[in-house]
Write a protein that holds these residues in place. Structure first.
Motif, PDB file in Angstrom:
ATOM      1  N   ALA A 144       0.647   6.828  -6.648  1.00 54.74           N
ATOM      2  CA  ALA A 144      -0.487   7.758  -6.794  1.00 54.74           C
ATOM      3  C   ALA A 144       0.034   9.203  -6.805  1.00 54.74           C
ATOM      4  O   ALA A 144      -0.370  10.026  -7.626  1.00 54.74           O
ATOM      5  CB  ALA A 144      -1.484   7.554  -5.651  1.00 54.74           C
ATOM      6  N   VAL A 145       0.961   9.497  -5.894  1.00 57.74           N
ATOM      7  CA  VAL A 145       1.563  10.838  -5.851  1.00 57.74           C
ATOM      8  C   VAL A 145       2.261  11.144  -7.173  1.00 57.74           C
ATOM      9  O   VAL A 145       2.077  12.212  -7.768  1.00 57.74           O
ATOM     10  CB  VAL A 145       2.571  10.942  -4.675  1.00 57.74           C
ATOM     11  N   VAL A 163      -7.879   9.894  -2.509  1.00 52.80           N
ATOM     12  CA  VAL A 163      -7.546  10.360  -1.157  1.00 52.80           C
ATOM     13  C   VAL A 163      -6.622  11.576  -1.230  1.00 52.80           C
ATOM     14  O   VAL A 163      -6.820  12.572  -0.528  1.00 52.80           O
ATOM     15  CB  VAL A 163      -6.874   9.229  -0.333  1.00 52.80           C
ATOM     16  N   LEU A 164      -5.638  11.497  -2.096  1.00 56.45           N
ATOM     17  CA  LEU A 164      -4.664  12.593  -2.189  1.00 56.45           C
ATOM     18  C   LEU A 164      -5.312  13.878  -2.711  1.00 56.45           C
ATOM     19  O   LEU A 164      -5.046  14.976  -2.209  1.00 56.45           O
ATOM     20  CB  LEU A 164      -3.500  12.188  -3.087  1.00 56.45           C
ATOM     21  N   VAL A 165      -6.181  13.732  -3.717  1.00 62.40           N
ATOM     22  CA  VAL A 165      -6.866  14.904  -4.280  1.00 62.40           C
ATOM     23  C   VAL A 165      -7.743  15.559  -3.210  1.00 62.40           C
ATOM     24  O   VAL A 165      -7.710  16.781  -3.010  1.00 62.40           O
ATOM     25  CB  VAL A 165      -7.724  14.492  -5.500  1.00 62.40           C
ATOM     26  N   ILE A 219       0.826  -1.206   0.000  1.00 62.44           N
ATOM     27  CA  ILE A 219       0.000   0.000   0.000  1.00 62.44           C
ATOM     28  C   ILE A 219       0.867   1.266   0.000  1.00 62.44           C
ATOM     29  O   ILE A 219       0.496   2.273  -0.601  1.00 62.44           O
ATOM     30  CB  ILE A 219      -1.023  -0.004   1.167  1.00 62.44           C
ATOM     31  N   PHE A 267      -0.382  20.369  -7.090  1.00 64.34           N
ATOM     32  CA  PHE A 267      -0.579  20.134  -5.653  1.00 64.34           C
ATOM     33  C   PHE A 267       0.163  18.893  -5.170  1.00 64.34           C
ATOM     34  O   PHE A 267       0.550  18.802  -4.005  1.00 64.34           O
ATOM     35  CB  PHE A 267      -2.081  20.024  -5.315  1.00 64.34           C
ATOM     36  N   LEU A 310      -0.121  11.711 -10.144  1.00 64.87           N
ATOM     37  CA  LEU A 310      -0.793  13.012 -10.092  1.00 64.87           C
ATOM     38  C   LEU A 310       0.167  14.168 -10.363  1.00 64.87           C
ATOM     39  O   LEU A 310      -0.209  15.197 -10.919  1.00 64.87           O
ATOM     40  CB  LEU A 310      -1.446  13.210  -8.717  1.00 64.87           C
ATOM     41  N   ASN A 317      -5.708  17.236  -0.324  1.00 63.49           N
ATOM     42  CA  ASN A 317      -5.181  18.550  -0.699  1.00 63.49           C
ATOM     43  C   ASN A 317      -6.273  19.607  -0.646  1.00 63.49           C
ATOM     44  O   ASN A 317      -6.048  20.727  -0.202  1.00 63.49           O
ATOM     45  CB  ASN A 317      -4.564  18.493  -2.092  1.00 63.49           C
ATOM     46  N   VAL A 323       1.500   1.842  -3.478  1.00 64.04           N
ATOM     47  CA  VAL A 323       0.311   2.374  -4.160  1.00 64.04           C
ATOM     48  C   VAL A 323       0.221   3.890  -3.963  1.00 64.04           C
ATOM     49  O   VAL A 323       0.018   4.648  -4.904  1.00 64.04           O
ATOM     50  CB  VAL A 323      -0.966   1.686  -3.629  1.00 64.04           C
ATOM     51  N   PHE A 324       0.408   4.335  -2.726  1.00 55.28           N
ATOM     52  CA  PHE A 324       0.341   5.784  -2.464  1.00 55.28           C
ATOM     53  C   PHE A 324       1.488   6.520  -3.146  1.00 55.28           C
ATOM     54  O   PHE A 324       1.310   7.614  -3.672  1.00 55.28           O
ATOM     55  CB  PHE A 324       0.341   6.065  -0.956  1.00 55.28           C
ATOM     56  N   ALA A 336      -6.400   5.615  -3.962  1.00 50.73           N
ATOM     57  CA  ALA A 336      -5.235   6.316  -3.391  1.00 50.73           C
ATOM     58  C   ALA A 336      -5.140   7.721  -3.987  1.00 50.73           C
ATOM     59  O   ALA A 336      -4.910   8.696  -3.266  1.00 50.73           O
ATOM     60  CB  ALA A 336      -3.966   5.525  -3.660  1.00 50.73           C
ATOM     61  N   ARG A 337      -5.326   7.818  -5.307  1.00 56.39           N
ATOM     62  CA  ARG A 337      -5.257   9.148  -5.932  1.00 56.39           C
ATOM     63  C   ARG A 337      -6.398  10.030  -5.430  1.00 56.39           C
ATOM     64  O   ARG A 337      -6.233  11.213  -5.184  1.00 56.39           O
ATOM     65  CB  ARG A 337      -5.306   9.038  -7.470  1.00 56.39           C
ATOM     66  N   VAL A 365      -7.674   0.099  -6.231  1.00 55.76           N
ATOM     67  CA  VAL A 365      -6.860   0.505  -5.081  1.00 55.76           C
ATOM     68  C   VAL A 365      -6.060   1.761  -5.438  1.00 55.76           C
ATOM     69  O   VAL A 365      -6.007   2.733  -4.671  1.00 55.76           O
ATOM     70  CB  VAL A 365      -5.929  -0.656  -4.639  1.00 55.76           C
ATOM     71  N   ALA A 366      -5.483   1.766  -6.628  1.00 59.32           N
ATOM     72  CA  ALA A 366      -4.693   2.924  -7.066  1.00 59.32           C
ATOM     73  C   ALA A 366      -5.605   4.147  -7.250  1.00 59.32           C
ATOM     74  O   ALA A 366      -5.241   5.274  -6.885  1.00 59.32           O
ATOM     75  CB  ALA A 366      -3.967   2.606  -8.368  1.00 59.32           C
ATOM     76  N   LEU A 385       4.555  16.490  -2.372  1.00 52.89           N
ATOM     77  CA  LEU A 385       4.550  15.163  -1.743  1.00 52.89           C
ATOM     78  C   LEU A 385       5.629  14.248  -2.321  1.00 52.89           C
ATOM     79  O   LEU A 385       5.991  13.245  -1.714  1.00 52.89           O
ATOM     80  CB  LEU A 385       3.180  14.500  -1.925  1.00 52.89           C
TER      81      LEU A 385
END
Lengths: 532, 66
Positions: free
Chosen positions: A390-391, B38-40, A383, A400, A394, B43, A386-387, B35-36, B31-32, A404
């Motif tokens: 994800a960072v 959550v981040l959006v 996980i 934004f 994005l 912020n 995964v995060f 995760a994105r 899942v991915a 991170l």
């Protein structure tokens, strides 16, 4: 590997101490002639404190090792009289780029706030840095400063009493004994002194291996820090590229945990990895290959009565962020003026406890940052990966997410916010120069501000009155009177029209006011040397 | 302060939109995606206190491991 690694830089010579009937006694002995030990010795000798450096070797360190030297350490090296030669030889850089998979996701500028004498970073092989420090030491010797370096003098025993430290040294002519009032142990991450004193060095081990390859090649990459997450040439791992002087490039490839280190170090295994990154036709020569793992850890205390630990012997971090050697220079910068005042009888030993407090605080900051970077770069669970991805996904499009992305939080000077030496802080000044912070450079009519700061306590006044000197029970404060300029206003005044900064010999801020008040300054000075 | 009373109207439409966004995704992609998301959202909220309160709410309602 050239001549620099083979020729002794400080060849063994028999010292008179070796035939003395009773062990000779010295005010300070520095153990270890690496970057940190040499910086400590030069700092003390410049301040007329007699110092002897001993090292079991007599040459520069083998391989490029530490290569990224940050602005603050360069400013410290300036104060030690050898910053310019480092910057002249080094590769200057201020920009970092981050790539994910095949694409750049963003770039950052480490020096966005205008003109400074020193860049955010230079890259310079550690062996050059050591060579220039030894050359500086030789210049001081020629000037008659009390400094000596003894190669092939290996410390084999250390014993401490209330008023001195006894050392046994092994040399090509056999062992001898020597005494010191104070010992600075700069003998590296595997510090034999730390082991002899049976002191703990606990922390977190990261289960990952990294391959360092220094290659000589003609390449058109710019002088920038390039970092890749999961690139096509090193799938599921990271990679880092740095330019060094002499056409040398540092390539750092994450390899994972379950590898055969000896096998991975062989050229027949290294070269295909590098070709995958640089292209099949790339022409390069391997200069140095090493595989490292790392830990984030520190000693519980850096002061053990008369033995003071500095640099890697006291603390160790992952390399992401260049917080290793750079923090070692901040250690000796912090320690040497305090030790001088104690040796001269102007401050009590209590002042040395503030070395422990301030630099443990600095080490904690470095460990926190480097641990966070490492957790981002090498995710330890599904996980967390995964995060992390994800960072990165994005960040290419959305601003934004970029803060991170953590490819290393690069070394910045530590602000000793919790230091007992800090004094008053009047309102309205810029927050980044609060008590505990190191001075920020600024252009002046006749040079740079930092050239005029350091070595003694000073009152930096901007459009404010103060006497030229103040004697606080044997400690002189010298005034540095400046007229307001645009950059001084931005960096030192904030919303105020005038300023009086009390500065320490290591260029850190003790306290600041808008106008001169002698009583307040006396009190702040006494606090800054642990008299109250 | 984290809002823990109904604040999302119309609730059914949001829920439908959320499921639709995941409809063609594999477990791994979902899942991915989350995760994105959550981040959006984190912020947008931009307040560590509120985010910590949100994490507490989520932890508190977790089912014990079987």
């Amino acid at each position: 590997m050239g001549k620099i690694f083979e020729t002794p830089l400080y060849a063994y010579e028999k010292s008179a101490d070796q035939s003395a009937d009773n062990p000779a006694r010295h005010p300070v002995i520095v153990i270890g002639a690496g970057p940190v030990g040499l910086a400590a010795a030069v700092d003390l000798a410049q301040a007329d404190i007699p110092v002897v450096v001993v090292d079991d070797n007599d040459k520069v360190s083998s391989g490029s090792r530490a290569i990224c030297f940050a602005k603050r350490p360069l400013e410290i090296l300036d104060r030690l009289g050898c910053g310019q030669v480092m910057v002249d030889k080094g590769v200057i850089w201020n920009t970092g780029k981050v790539f994910f998979d095949e694409h750049q996701v963003f770039q950052f500028d480490l020096q966005p706030d205008g003109v400074h004498q020193r860049p955010a970073f230079i890259n310079l092989q550690q062996y050059y840095l050591e060579q220039y420090l030894v050359e500086r030491l030789r210049v001081l010797q020629a000037e008659g400063k009390p400094i000596e370096i003894r190669g092939r003098n290996k410390v084999t025993a250390l014993e401490q009493t209330d008023d001195h430290v006894s050392l046994t040294l092994e040399t090509p002519d056999g062992p001898y004994q020597i005494k010191a009032d104070w010992v600075i142990a700069c003998d590296g991450a595997n510090s034999p002194v730390r082991s002899m004193m049976q002191l703990d060095f606990d922390g977190r081990v990261f289960e990952d291996n990294f391959l360092i390859a220094d290659v000589v090649m003609e390449a058109q990459f710019p002088a920038e820090r390039w970092f890749w997450f999961d690139p096509p040439f090193n799938r599921n791992q990271s990679a880092l590229l740095h330019k060094q002087p002499d056409g040398v490039w540092r390539i750092d490839l994450q390899l994972g945990w379950d590898i055969d280190k000896e096998k991975e170090k062989r050229p027949e295994n290294v070269i295909p990895r590098l070709k995958a990154m640089l292209g099949e036709d790339a022409k390069f020569e391997l200069e140095w290959v090493s595989i490292y793992t790392f830990q984030c850890r520190r000693m519980e205390k850096f002061r053990h009565n008369r033995v003071l630990f500095a640099g890697d012997s006291a603390h160790q971090v992952s390399p992401f962020g260049a917080r290793g050697a750079n923090s070692g220079f901040q250690d000796t910068d912090n320690l040497c003026w305090k030790l001088k005042l104690v040796i001269e009888g102007k401050a009590s030993e209590k002042l040395l406890d503030s070395y422990d407090i301030e630099r443990v605080y600095g080490a904690e900051e470095n460990i926190l940052n480097s641990t966070r970077s490492t957790d981002f770069i090498t995710p330890k669970s599904d996980i967390s990966k995964v995060f992390r991805n994800a960072v990165l996904d994005l960040s290419a499009k959305y601003e934004f997410a970029r803060p991170l992305v953590n490819s290393g939080r690069l070394s910045v000077p530590c602000i000793y916010d919790t230091s007992p030496l800090n004094g008053e802080n009047e309102d309205g000044f810029p927050a980044n120069l609060r008590p505990g912070a190191s001075a920020i450079d600024a252009p002046l009519k006749d040079g740079w501000l930092l050239e005029k700061l350091g070595g003694c306590f000073q009152l930096l006044t901007i459009d404010a009155y103060a006497p030229n000197t103040i004697d606080v029970d044997g400690i002189m404060i010298e005034r540095l009177a400046l007229d307001k300029t645009d950059s001084l206003a931005t960096r030192y005044l904030g919303n105020n029209a005038s300023a009086v900064y009390l500065m320490r010999p290591d260029q850190h801020v003790v306290a600041r006011w808008t106008t001169f008040d002698e009583e307040k300054i006396r009190e702040a000075l006494n606090r800054a040397i642990a008299r109250i | 302060m984290l809002i823990t009373t109904p604040n999302l109207t119309p609730a059914d439409e949001f829920y439908e939109t959320l499921l639709a966004a995941h409809e063609d995704l594999s477990q791994e992609q979902s899942v991915a995606f989350n995760a994105r998301l959550v981040l959006v959202l984190a912020n947008h909220i931009g307040d560590l206190t509120i985010l910590s309160e949100a994490l507490d709410v989520v932890e508190e309602t977790a089912k014990p491991a079987e």
